[in-house]
Motif scaffolding. Sequence first.
Motif, PDB file in Angstrom:
ATOM      1  N   GLU A 246      31.335  32.182  39.008  1.00 18.28           N
ATOM      2  CA  GLU A 246      30.711  31.647  37.927  1.00 18.28           C
ATOM      3  C   GLU A 246      32.008  31.391  36.909  1.00 18.28           C
ATOM      4  OE1 GLU A 246      27.537  30.286  37.154  1.00 18.28           O
ATOM      5  OE2 GLU A 246      27.357  30.586  39.002  1.00 18.28           O
ATOM      6  N   SER A 247      32.970  32.193  36.708  1.00 13.44           N
ATOM      7  CA  SER A 247      33.833  32.242  35.836  1.00 13.44           C
ATOM      8  C   SER A 247      34.811  31.224  36.211  1.00 13.44           C
ATOM      9  CB  SER A 247      34.678  33.554  35.881  1.00 13.44           C
ATOM     10  OG  SER A 247      35.648  33.438  34.968  1.00 13.44           O
ATOM     11  N   LEU A 248      35.098  30.749  37.491  1.00 14.24           N
ATOM     12  CA  LEU A 248      35.764  29.698  38.077  1.00 14.24           C
ATOM     13  C   LEU A 248      35.194  28.431  37.772  1.00 14.24           C
ATOM     14  CD1 LEU A 248      37.025  31.081  41.477  1.00 14.24           C
ATOM     15  CD2 LEU A 248      38.361  30.951  39.330  1.00 14.24           C
ATOM     16  N   LYS A 249      33.662  28.431  37.747  1.00  6.99           N
ATOM     17  CA  LYS A 249      33.185  27.077  37.449  1.00  6.99           C
ATOM     18  C   LYS A 249      33.578  26.751  35.973  1.00  6.99           C
ATOM     19  CE  LYS A 249      29.157  27.689  40.394  1.00  6.99           C
ATOM     20  NZ  LYS A 249      27.798  27.808  40.440  1.00  6.99           N
ATOM     21  N   VAL A 250      33.918  27.588  34.973  1.00  5.73           N
ATOM     22  CA  VAL A 250      34.348  27.341  33.613  1.00  5.73           C
ATOM     23  C   VAL A 250      35.546  26.636  33.605  1.00  5.73           C
ATOM     24  CG1 VAL A 250      34.725  28.361  31.580  1.00  5.73           C
ATOM     25  CG2 VAL A 250      32.874  29.289  32.540  1.00  5.73           C
ATOM     26  N   ILE A 251      36.572  26.980  34.538  1.00  3.67           N
ATOM     27  CA  ILE A 251      37.959  26.441  34.596  1.00  3.67           C
ATOM     28  C   ILE A 251      37.925  25.313  35.514  1.00  3.67           C
ATOM     29  CG2 ILE A 251      38.777  27.974  36.336  1.00  3.67           C
ATOM     30  CD1 ILE A 251      40.744  27.675  33.274  1.00  3.67           C
ATOM     31  N   THR A 252      37.175  25.033  36.191  1.00  2.00           N
ATOM     32  CA  THR A 252      37.086  23.926  37.213  1.00  2.00           C
ATOM     33  C   THR A 252      37.488  22.574  36.611  1.00  2.00           C
ATOM     34  OG1 THR A 252      36.253  25.559  38.982  1.00  2.00           O
ATOM     35  CG2 THR A 252      36.180  22.724  39.362  1.00  2.00           C
ATOM     36  N   PRO A 253      36.347  22.379  35.691  1.00  2.00           N
ATOM     37  CA  PRO A 253      36.780  20.976  35.165  1.00  2.00           C
ATOM     38  C   PRO A 253      37.996  20.648  34.572  1.00  2.00           C
ATOM     39  CG  PRO A 253      34.524  22.026  34.230  1.00  2.00           C
ATOM     40  CD  PRO A 253      35.427  22.902  35.073  1.00  2.00           C
ATOM     41  N   MET A 254      38.695  21.521  33.975  1.00  2.00           N
ATOM     42  CA  MET A 254      39.923  21.325  33.547  1.00  2.00           C
ATOM     43  C   MET A 254      41.123  20.986  34.770  1.00  2.00           C
ATOM     44  SD  MET A 254      42.942  24.026  32.080  1.00  2.00           S
ATOM     45  CE  MET A 254      43.348  24.730  33.595  1.00  2.00           C
TER      46      MET A 254
ATOM     47  N   GLU B 274      41.372  44.051  34.296  1.00  2.00           N
ATOM     48  CA  GLU B 274      42.409  44.301  35.502  1.00  2.00           C
ATOM     49  C   GLU B 274      42.108  43.580  36.612  1.00  2.00           C
ATOM     50  OE1 GLU B 274      42.120  48.540  36.368  1.00  2.00           O
ATOM     51  OE2 GLU B 274      41.697  49.230  34.214  1.00  2.00           O
ATOM     52  N   LEU B 275      41.349  42.489  36.686  1.00  2.00           N
ATOM     53  CA  LEU B 275      41.418  41.413  37.833  1.00  2.00           C
ATOM     54  C   LEU B 275      42.757  40.877  37.956  1.00  2.00           C
ATOM     55  CD1 LEU B 275      37.810  40.227  37.311  1.00  2.00           C
ATOM     56  CD2 LEU B 275      38.483  41.511  39.237  1.00  2.00           C
ATOM     57  N   SER B 276      43.226  40.626  39.078  1.00  2.00           N
ATOM     58  CA  SER B 276      44.198  39.864  39.233  1.00  2.00           C
ATOM     59  C   SER B 276      43.895  38.505  40.343  1.00  2.00           C
ATOM     60  CB  SER B 276      45.408  40.422  39.672  1.00  2.00           C
ATOM     61  OG  SER B 276      45.070  41.294  40.878  1.00  2.00           O
ATOM     62  N   ILE B 277      44.714  37.609  40.355  1.00  2.00           N
ATOM     63  CA  ILE B 277      44.466  36.400  41.105  1.00  2.00           C
ATOM     64  C   ILE B 277      45.661  36.273  42.140  1.00  2.00           C
ATOM     65  CG2 ILE B 277      45.133  34.617  39.491  1.00  2.00           C
ATOM     66  CD1 ILE B 277      42.402  33.351  40.602  1.00  2.00           C
ATOM     67  N   VAL B 278      45.335  35.701  43.166  1.00  2.00           N
ATOM     68  CA  VAL B 278      46.408  35.178  44.389  1.00  2.00           C
ATOM     69  C   VAL B 278      46.125  34.012  45.011  1.00  2.00           C
ATOM     70  CG1 VAL B 278      47.488  36.004  46.347  1.00  2.00           C
ATOM     71  CG2 VAL B 278      47.142  37.638  44.729  1.00  2.00           C
TER      72      VAL B 278
ATOM     73  N   LEU C  30      47.546  29.416  37.259  1.00  2.00           N
ATOM     74  CA  LEU C  30      46.846  30.536  37.698  1.00  2.00           C
ATOM     75  C   LEU C  30      46.909  31.571  36.758  1.00  2.00           C
ATOM     76  CD1 LEU C  30      48.037  30.890  41.604  1.00  2.00           C
ATOM     77  CD2 LEU C  30      45.617  30.504  40.622  1.00  2.00           C
ATOM     78  N   LYS C  31      48.159  31.960  36.283  1.00  2.00           N
ATOM     79  CA  LYS C  31      48.331  33.298  35.319  1.00  2.00           C
ATOM     80  C   LYS C  31      47.708  32.966  34.149  1.00  2.00           C
ATOM     81  CE  LYS C  31      50.376  36.904  34.266  1.00  2.00           C
ATOM     82  NZ  LYS C  31      49.834  38.145  34.899  1.00  2.00           N
ATOM     83  N   PHE C  32      47.804  31.717  33.248  1.00  2.61           N
ATOM     84  CA  PHE C  32      47.453  31.636  32.067  1.00  2.61           C
ATOM     85  C   PHE C  32      46.360  30.642  32.039  1.00  2.61           C
ATOM     86  CE2 PHE C  32      51.921  32.269  31.852  1.00  2.61           C
ATOM     87  CZ  PHE C  32      52.384  33.312  31.116  1.00  2.61           C
ATOM     88  N   GLY C  33      45.624  30.054  32.764  1.00  7.44           N
ATOM     89  CA  GLY C  33      44.343  29.444  32.914  1.00  7.44           C
ATOM     90  C   GLY C  33      43.222  30.518  33.699  1.00  7.44           C
ATOM     91  N   VAL C  34      43.523  30.416  35.094  1.00 10.80           N
ATOM     92  CA  VAL C  34      42.394  31.113  36.030  1.00 10.80           C
ATOM     93  C   VAL C  34      42.320  32.552  35.662  1.00 10.80           C
ATOM     94  CG1 VAL C  34      41.726  31.227  38.314  1.00 10.80           C
ATOM     95  CG2 VAL C  34      42.786  29.281  37.408  1.00 10.80           C
ATOM     96  N   GLU C  35      43.459  33.280  35.947  1.00  9.74           N
ATOM     97  CA  GLU C  35      43.646  34.728  35.685  1.00  9.74           C
ATOM     98  C   GLU C  35      42.907  35.121  34.293  1.00  9.74           C
ATOM     99  OE1 GLU C  35      46.122  37.702  37.914  1.00  9.74           O
ATOM    100  OE2 GLU C  35      46.978  37.558  35.744  1.00  9.74           O
ATOM    101  N   LYS C  36      43.376  34.352  33.302  1.00  4.47           N
ATOM    102  CA  LYS C  36      42.865  34.658  32.056  1.00  4.47           C
ATOM    103  C   LYS C  36      41.533  34.549  31.946  1.00  4.47           C
ATOM    104  CE  LYS C  36      43.547  33.396  27.250  1.00  4.47           C
ATOM    105  NZ  LYS C  36      44.754  32.545  26.285  1.00  4.47           N
ATOM    106  N   GLN C  37      40.894  33.466  32.327  1.00  2.00           N
ATOM    107  CA  GLN C  37      39.374  33.023  32.352  1.00  2.00           C
ATOM    108  C   GLN C  37      38.701  34.191  33.033  1.00  2.00           C
ATOM    109  OE1 GLN C  37      38.131  30.411  30.667  1.00  2.00           O
ATOM    110  NE2 GLN C  37      36.140  31.739  30.772  1.00  2.00           N
TER     111      GLN C  37
ATOM    112  N   ALA D  94      53.441  23.341  38.179  1.00  2.00           N
ATOM    113  CA  ALA D  94      53.029  24.241  37.241  1.00  2.00           C
ATOM    114  C   ALA D  94      51.858  25.016  37.712  1.00  2.00           C
ATOM    115  CB  ALA D  94      52.422  23.209  36.096  1.00  2.00           C
ATOM    116  N   SER D  95      51.574  25.107  38.968  1.00  5.87           N
ATOM    117  CA  SER D  95      50.511  25.709  39.635  1.00  5.87           C
ATOM    118  C   SER D  95      50.484  27.478  39.371  1.00  5.87           C
ATOM    119  CB  SER D  95      50.237  25.637  40.956  1.00  5.87           C
ATOM    120  OG  SER D  95      51.375  26.129  41.717  1.00  5.87           O
TER     121      SER D  95
END
Length: 91
Positions: A15-23, A74-78, A59-66, A54-55
Amino acid sequence: MIPFSDEELYEPVSESLKVITPMLERDGGGIELLGIKNGVVYVRLVGHCHGCAASSQTLKFGVEKQIRNDIHPELSIVNIPMGQEFDITKI
């Protein structure tokens, strides 16, 4: 320590990824959720996001932050690059 199992995290992360996907889609890209293990979210950037200079920033400042803001800090993204095999059971 993250107080959720990987299974419990799957739906909230999705659900959180759905928020960032439109960007990402506005720039011709996208993101696929591959799995979650031990609080690490594995994704694959697709479309124009794949290979973009810029990927890593996305990831760091868009997806992981979201996902950290929405779920747990404490979640991280790879990112698993396109063409690279991914088997969560081998992690």
